[in-house]
Design a protein around this motif. Structure first.
Motif, PDB file in Angstrom:
ATOM      1  N   THR A  39      -6.403   4.664  -5.908  1.00  0.00           N
ATOM      2  CA  THR A  39      -7.373   3.868  -6.664  1.00  0.00           C
ATOM      3  C   THR A  39      -7.175   4.063  -8.160  1.00  0.00           C
ATOM      4  O   THR A  39      -7.131   3.103  -8.924  1.00  0.00           O
ATOM      5  CB  THR A  39      -8.806   4.232  -6.263  1.00  0.00           C
ATOM      6  OG1 THR A  39      -8.962   3.994  -4.866  1.00  0.00           O
ATOM      7  CG2 THR A  39      -9.823   3.432  -7.042  1.00  0.00           C
ATOM      8  N   SER A  40      -7.042   5.296  -8.580  1.00  0.00           N
ATOM      9  CA  SER A  40      -6.843   5.603  -9.993  1.00  0.00           C
ATOM     10  C   SER A  40      -5.572   4.943 -10.513  1.00  0.00           C
ATOM     11  O   SER A  40      -5.549   4.377 -11.608  1.00  0.00           O
ATOM     12  CB  SER A  40      -6.775   7.112 -10.188  1.00  0.00           C
ATOM     13  OG  SER A  40      -6.423   7.437 -11.492  1.00  0.00           O
ATOM     14  N   TYR A  41      -4.512   5.009  -9.725  1.00  0.00           N
ATOM     15  CA  TYR A  41      -3.244   4.410 -10.123  1.00  0.00           C
ATOM     16  C   TYR A  41      -3.381   2.894 -10.297  1.00  0.00           C
ATOM     17  O   TYR A  41      -2.932   2.329 -11.292  1.00  0.00           O
ATOM     18  CB  TYR A  41      -2.163   4.719  -9.085  1.00  0.00           C
ATOM     19  CG  TYR A  41      -0.808   4.181  -9.467  1.00  0.00           C
ATOM     20  CD1 TYR A  41       0.020   4.891 -10.324  1.00  0.00           C
ATOM     21  CD2 TYR A  41      -0.365   2.957  -8.981  1.00  0.00           C
ATOM     22  CE1 TYR A  41       1.258   4.393 -10.692  1.00  0.00           C
ATOM     23  CE2 TYR A  41       0.860   2.452  -9.349  1.00  0.00           C
ATOM     24  CZ  TYR A  41       1.678   3.171 -10.198  1.00  0.00           C
ATOM     25  OH  TYR A  41       2.891   2.666 -10.564  1.00  0.00           O
TER      26      TYR A  41
ATOM     27  N   LYS B 190       0.838  -1.204   0.000  1.00  0.00           N
ATOM     28  CA  LYS B 190       0.000   0.000   0.000  1.00  0.00           C
ATOM     29  C   LYS B 190       0.873   1.254   0.000  1.00  0.00           C
ATOM     30  O   LYS B 190       0.620   2.202  -0.751  1.00  0.00           O
ATOM     31  CB  LYS B 190      -0.923   0.012   1.209  1.00  0.00           C
ATOM     32  CG  LYS B 190      -1.799   1.249   1.246  1.00  0.00           C
ATOM     33  CD  LYS B 190      -2.636   1.323   2.501  1.00  0.00           C
ATOM     34  CE  LYS B 190      -3.409   2.623   2.512  1.00  0.00           C
ATOM     35  NZ  LYS B 190      -3.884   2.970   3.829  1.00  0.00           N
ATOM     36  N   ALA B 191       1.919   1.244   0.803  1.00  0.00           N
ATOM     37  CA  ALA B 191       2.817   2.400   0.864  1.00  0.00           C
ATOM     38  C   ALA B 191       3.493   2.634  -0.481  1.00  0.00           C
ATOM     39  O   ALA B 191       3.620   3.780  -0.929  1.00  0.00           O
ATOM     40  CB  ALA B 191       3.857   2.197   1.962  1.00  0.00           C
TER      41      ALA B 191
ATOM     42  N   TYR C 252       3.993   5.773  -5.611  1.00  0.00           N
ATOM     43  CA  TYR C 252       3.962   5.889  -7.067  1.00  0.00           C
ATOM     44  C   TYR C 252       2.785   6.740  -7.542  1.00  0.00           C
ATOM     45  O   TYR C 252       2.927   7.526  -8.470  1.00  0.00           O
ATOM     46  CB  TYR C 252       3.924   4.512  -7.728  1.00  0.00           C
ATOM     47  CG  TYR C 252       5.290   3.877  -7.792  1.00  0.00           C
ATOM     48  CD1 TYR C 252       6.178   4.232  -8.803  1.00  0.00           C
ATOM     49  CD2 TYR C 252       5.692   2.949  -6.854  1.00  0.00           C
ATOM     50  CE1 TYR C 252       7.438   3.664  -8.871  1.00  0.00           C
ATOM     51  CE2 TYR C 252       6.943   2.369  -6.903  1.00  0.00           C
ATOM     52  CZ  TYR C 252       7.822   2.729  -7.919  1.00  0.00           C
ATOM     53  OH  TYR C 252       9.059   2.181  -7.973  1.00  0.00           O
ATOM     54  N   ALA C 253       1.654   6.589  -6.924  1.00  0.00           N
ATOM     55  CA  ALA C 253       0.485   7.381  -7.310  1.00  0.00           C
ATOM     56  C   ALA C 253       0.739   8.868  -7.063  1.00  0.00           C
ATOM     57  O   ALA C 253       0.377   9.712  -7.883  1.00  0.00           O
ATOM     58  CB  ALA C 253      -0.746   6.914  -6.540  1.00  0.00           C
TER      59      ALA C 253
END
Length: 58
Positions: free
Chosen positions: A35-37, A20-21, A26-27
């Motif tokens: 979410t989009s990433y 998650k991190a 990166y996002a």
């Protein structure tokens, strides 16, 4: 943004905190939401796989 419930589906995924991190990092570089990433990355992977499959069948 309005969600068209006839076209969209809500899902829940469970990932470890380290992953998650990384996704958040990166996002953020791309100024996208996590979410989009994730969704964009999955779509790109599917498109690549579909293209490879199509090339195999030629």
């Amino acid at each position: 943004m309005a969600i068209n419930k006839e076209k969209n589906e809500r899902i829940t995924i469970t990932i470890d905190k380290e992953l998650k991190a990384l996704i958040q990092e990166y996002a953020a570089k791309d100024t996208r939401t996590m979410t989009s990433y994730v969704i964009q990355s999955v779509k790109e992977r599917i498109e690549r796989d579909m293209l490879k499959e199509k090339e195999k069948n030629i």
